[in-house]
Scaffold this active site. Structure first.
Site, mmCIF file in Angstrom:
data_model
loop_
_atom_site.group_PDB
_atom_site.id
_atom_site.type_symbol
_atom_site.label_atom_id
_atom_site.label_comp_id
_atom_site.label_asym_id
_atom_site.label_seq_id
_atom_site.Cartn_x
_atom_site.Cartn_y
_atom_site.Cartn_z
ATOM 1 N N LYS A 129 38.882 34.262 49.713
ATOM 2 C CA LYS A 129 38.147 34.089 48.374
ATOM 3 C C LYS A 129 36.848 33.101 48.482
ATOM 4 O O LYS A 129 37.086 31.878 48.555
ATOM 5 C CB LYS A 129 38.925 33.882 47.132
ATOM 6 C CG LYS A 129 38.297 33.694 45.998
ATOM 7 C CD LYS A 129 39.170 33.233 44.718
ATOM 8 C CE LYS A 129 38.536 32.641 43.287
ATOM 9 N NZ LYS A 129 39.380 32.344 42.392
ATOM 10 N N ASP A 133 33.100 28.564 39.793
ATOM 11 C CA ASP A 133 33.712 29.793 38.956
ATOM 12 C C ASP A 133 33.688 29.154 37.387
ATOM 13 O O ASP A 133 34.382 28.225 37.174
ATOM 14 C CB ASP A 133 35.063 29.845 39.413
ATOM 15 C CG ASP A 133 35.988 30.598 38.135
ATOM 16 O OD1 ASP A 133 35.419 31.261 37.576
ATOM 17 O OD2 ASP A 133 37.308 30.595 38.798
ATOM 18 N N LYS A 179 35.732 28.869 31.017
ATOM 19 C CA LYS A 179 36.629 27.915 31.184
ATOM 20 C C LYS A 179 36.321 26.578 30.323
ATOM 21 O O LYS A 179 35.215 26.397 29.770
ATOM 22 C CB LYS A 179 36.752 27.302 32.606
ATOM 23 C CG LYS A 179 37.408 28.093 33.635
ATOM 24 C CD LYS A 179 37.268 27.567 34.980
ATOM 25 C CE LYS A 179 37.853 28.550 36.045
ATOM 26 N NZ LYS A 179 39.231 28.852 35.894
ATOM 27 N N ASP A 194 36.151 26.800 44.599
ATOM 28 C CA ASP A 194 36.798 27.951 44.484
ATOM 29 C C ASP A 194 36.593 28.863 45.701
ATOM 30 O O ASP A 194 36.640 30.110 45.568
ATOM 31 C CB ASP A 194 36.344 28.757 43.284
ATOM 32 C CG ASP A 194 37.556 29.737 42.577
ATOM 33 O OD1 ASP A 194 38.625 29.597 43.116
ATOM 34 O OD2 ASP A 194 37.136 30.265 41.805
ATOM 35 N N ASP A 203 37.804 35.399 33.971
ATOM 36 C CA ASP A 203 38.202 34.192 34.880
ATOM 37 C C ASP A 203 39.167 34.551 35.878
ATOM 38 O O ASP A 203 39.536 33.758 36.759
ATOM 39 C CB ASP A 203 38.692 33.118 33.744
ATOM 40 C CG ASP A 203 38.771 31.831 34.445
ATOM 41 O OD1 ASP A 203 38.065 31.661 35.405
ATOM 42 O OD2 ASP A 203 39.361 30.922 34.067
ATOM 43 N N GLU A 251 38.719 36.233 38.259
ATOM 44 C CA GLU A 251 37.878 36.984 39.281
ATOM 45 C C GLU A 251 37.923 37.101 40.596
ATOM 46 O O GLU A 251 37.640 37.823 41.171
ATOM 47 C CB GLU A 251 36.243 36.306 38.810
ATOM 48 C CG GLU A 251 36.240 34.785 39.972
ATOM 49 C CD GLU A 251 37.201 34.029 39.576
ATOM 50 O OE1 GLU A 251 37.552 33.820 38.510
ATOM 51 O OE2 GLU A 251 37.055 33.082 40.436
ATOM 52 N N ARG A 274 40.796 37.477 42.113
ATOM 53 C CA ARG A 274 41.502 39.060 42.441
ATOM 54 C C ARG A 274 40.563 40.179 42.652
ATOM 55 O O ARG A 274 40.752 41.192 43.409
ATOM 56 C CB ARG A 274 42.689 39.200 41.939
ATOM 57 C CG ARG A 274 42.285 39.521 40.247
ATOM 58 C CD ARG A 274 43.631 39.139 39.189
ATOM 59 N NE ARG A 274 43.955 37.735 39.218
ATOM 60 C CZ ARG A 274 44.972 37.185 38.181
ATOM 61 N NH1 ARG A 274 45.317 37.972 37.628
ATOM 62 N NH2 ARG A 274 45.076 36.235 38.126
HETATM 63 N N1 BES Z 1 39.839 29.739 40.445
HETATM 64 C C1 BES Z 1 40.911 29.962 39.415
HETATM 65 C C2 BES Z 1 42.087 29.235 39.632
HETATM 66 C C3 BES Z 1 42.219 27.902 40.041
HETATM 67 C C4 BES Z 1 42.741 26.945 39.086
HETATM 68 C C5 BES Z 1 41.965 27.308 41.358
HETATM 69 C C6 BES Z 1 42.933 25.680 39.200
HETATM 70 C C7 BES Z 1 42.226 25.993 41.587
HETATM 71 C C8 BES Z 1 42.654 25.176 40.359
HETATM 72 C C9 BES Z 1 40.892 31.213 38.989
HETATM 73 O O1 BES Z 1 39.667 32.040 39.062
HETATM 74 C C10 BES Z 1 41.224 31.300 37.665
HETATM 75 O O2 BES Z 1 40.152 30.939 36.694
HETATM 76 N N2 BES Z 1 42.547 31.842 37.668
HETATM 77 C C11 BES Z 1 42.945 31.849 35.996
HETATM 78 C C12 BES Z 1 43.585 33.284 36.015
HETATM 79 C C13 BES Z 1 43.856 33.721 34.549
HETATM 80 C C14 BES Z 1 42.764 33.848 33.593
HETATM 81 C C15 BES Z 1 44.529 34.917 34.631
HETATM 82 C C16 BES Z 1 43.976 30.757 35.710
HETATM 83 O O3 BES Z 1 44.808 30.660 36.792
HETATM 84 O O4 BES Z 1 44.043 30.322 34.771
HETATM 85 ZN ZN ZN Z 2 38.282 31.316 40.619
HETATM 86 MN MN MN Z 3 38.750 31.964 37.599
#
Ligand code: BES
Ligand code: ZN
Ligand code: MN
Length: 492
Positions: free
Chosen positions: A254, A259, A266, A277, A336, A338, A340
């Protein structure tokens, strides 16, 4: 600074003697005291050989010796951490020449030592303008001698080469990870890979935005829509020379260079950390480079979908339906989620165009994996028990830990969509790392040897380098250890 091996006894400069905490520590210290011309009582009173403990002593001819504690039963990661901390803390005080006495250990300790020493020189001050001159030991004039026995020499030599190759690549990945969005975008990753491929002799292909449109990587494009910087798909292919039918390993990482969350934005408290990210991309690109440097007899394809996830009038909106490269449709419930979505195209592209024997993706994918495992292990998802066992073995060897989580089909329910083939978020605050993995599984097209590593907690973490979380370089050592295992298995 130059590192060499030495089998002679005449040592120059200050000396470091690593000491493992064992039941016979008292006896060890008596021997050391005799060697150094000191009183055993002094060493025994002040030194327990706890991990990272340092005792500096002066011998009769004013030679300075550091006893460096390793704790009990140190593994590769402990050697690395102990040496990195020592060199990080002491670097400004070190003389230009230094020796480390490794004669009491087997040659395998060398890798951790070298990675640790090199790591101790890392600093985060990429953009400071009033930087003082670096420490003399780490300048070009610096010399480090690793004292080994003649029996250790061959193993030590190989370990030194491997560690130098890894640390040099890993450092560039740390810089890329720690770089903010003002200083990196998808093209930065592409440029780095093109330069690396030219230097180490592997093929790099960059699909730019027009090409992504032509080839219909609709999922990657949908994430990049709200950003001013265009997306790319980076394809790095290393083919070993002179090997008939080498095993083919596909790695997908990825590469979200920032992000924001997109329209599902966020909260600002820790958004700045989202410059990290692209930890999966760093692991994949770094691994391909190291494999090419070491000329591993294995065919590796690294694919990185790279984009920013930003928000503006053109951004993908929650509820939008996008068509991925594979032809499957995705309902974007949350912009968010994104990672996947872009991995759907990264995996899809890999499976359709390269058919690897083994397929591994790495991604800073979910906050939920941090809730589950904290900062001590990556979540590992695979239906293949052999692959799980091999990755676990590589993880235990390197100390870059993984822990397996389930991929049971009941979790597939969470990402069923009313309107599209699947949706990108369950809408529930539970089992998020698992439903993300189930999403990716669809785009692995039921590959029999696919594994997904959720490295959200491991790629960016607390280190001695700064007060904020910063890059760890996680994944390169793990994957190289795994690839070496694949190589030795094929030779059997
Ligand atoms: N990049 C984030 C995941 C992340 C969170 C990485 C904290 C490192 C530290 C990912 O894109 C994300 O935002 N995931 C969300 C998914 C949710 C909206 C289903 C998450 O984990 O909150
Ligand atoms: Zn992300
Ligand atoms: Mn995200």
């Amino acid at each position: 600074m130059n590192i060499t091996l030495n089998t002679q006894t005449a040592l120059t400069g200050d000396l470091i003697i690593p000491v493992v905490q064992t039941d016979t520590l008292a006896g060890q210290l008596v021997n050391l005291a005799r060697k150094l011309g000191l009183s055993a009582a002094v060493l025994q009173r002040d030194f327990d050989a706890d991990a990272k403990e340092v005792l500096a002593v002066y011998g009769p001819n004013e030679q300075k010796t550091y006893l460096l504690g390793l704790g009990a039963n140190p593994q590769e990661m402990d050697w690395l951490r102990v040496f990195r901390k020592f060199f990080f803390d002491q670097k400004s005080k070190l003389p230009v020449q230094l020796s480390i006495d490794l004669t009491a250990f087997d040659g395998n300790a060398i890798e951790g030592v070298v990675l640790g020493v090199r790591g101790g020189d890392y600093d985060l001050k990429l953009y400071q303008t009033d930087k003082a001159e670096g420490p003399v030991f780490f300048s070009d004039a610096g010399k480090l001698t690793l004292q080994v026995t003649t029996e250790q020499q061959t193993v030590a030599h190989e370990a030194l080469i491997r560690a130098e190759a890894i640390s040099q690549t890993q450092r560039q990945m740390l810089d890329l990870m720690n770089a903010p969005a003002s200083h990196k975008n998808p093209q930065t990753l592409a440029d780095w890979t093109v330069a690396s491929g030219a230097q180490y002799g592997y093929t790099v292909t960059i699909l730019d935005k027009a090409e992504l449109e032509r080839q219909k990587l609709g999922a990657l494009l949908s994430v990049s829509q709200g950003s001013d910087v265009p997306p790319v798909l980076i394809i790095a292919e290393y083919i070993p020379e002179g090997i008939d039918n080498p095993r083919k390993v596909g790695l997908v990482g990825k590469g979200v260079t920032f992000d924001t969350g997109g329209v599902s934005i966020k909260s600002s408290a820790s958004m700045h950390l989202m410059k990290s990210d692209m930890g999966g991309a760093a692991a994949v690109l770094g691994t391909v480079e190291v494999a090419a440097k070491l000329k591993l007899p294995i065919h590796i394809i690294g694919i990185v979908p790279a984009t920013e996830n930003s928000t503006d009038g053109r951004s993908t909106k929650p509820g939008d339906v996008v068509t991925a490269y594979s032809g499957k449709t995705i309902e974007v419930i949350d912009t968010d989620a994104e990672g996947r979505v872009i991995l759907a195209d990264g995996l899809g592209y890999m499976v359709r165009n390269y058919q690897p024997d083994v397929l591994i993706d790495l991604a800073t994918l979910t906050g939920n994996v941090i809730a589950a495992l904290g900062y001590h292990a990556a979540g590992m998802f695979t239906q293949n028990d052999d692959l799980a066992a091999q990755l676990t073995q590589a993880a235990n060897q390197t100390g870059e830990h993984v822990w397996r989580l389930p991929l049971w089909d009941v979790y597939r329910e969470d990402i069923k969509s009313d309107v599209a083939d699947l949706k990108n978020y369950s809408g529930k605050p539970i089992a998020g790392a698992i439903s993300a993995a189930k999403f990716l599984e669809v785009f692995s097209e039921k590959h029999p040897a696919w594994a997904h590593l959720d490295i959200a907690g491991m790629a960016f973490a607390d280190t001695e380098f700064g007060s904020q979380k910063n890059a760890t370089g996680f994944g390169i050592r793990l994957l190289i250890a795994y690839l070496q295992m694949v190589v030795s298995k094929t030779r059997e």
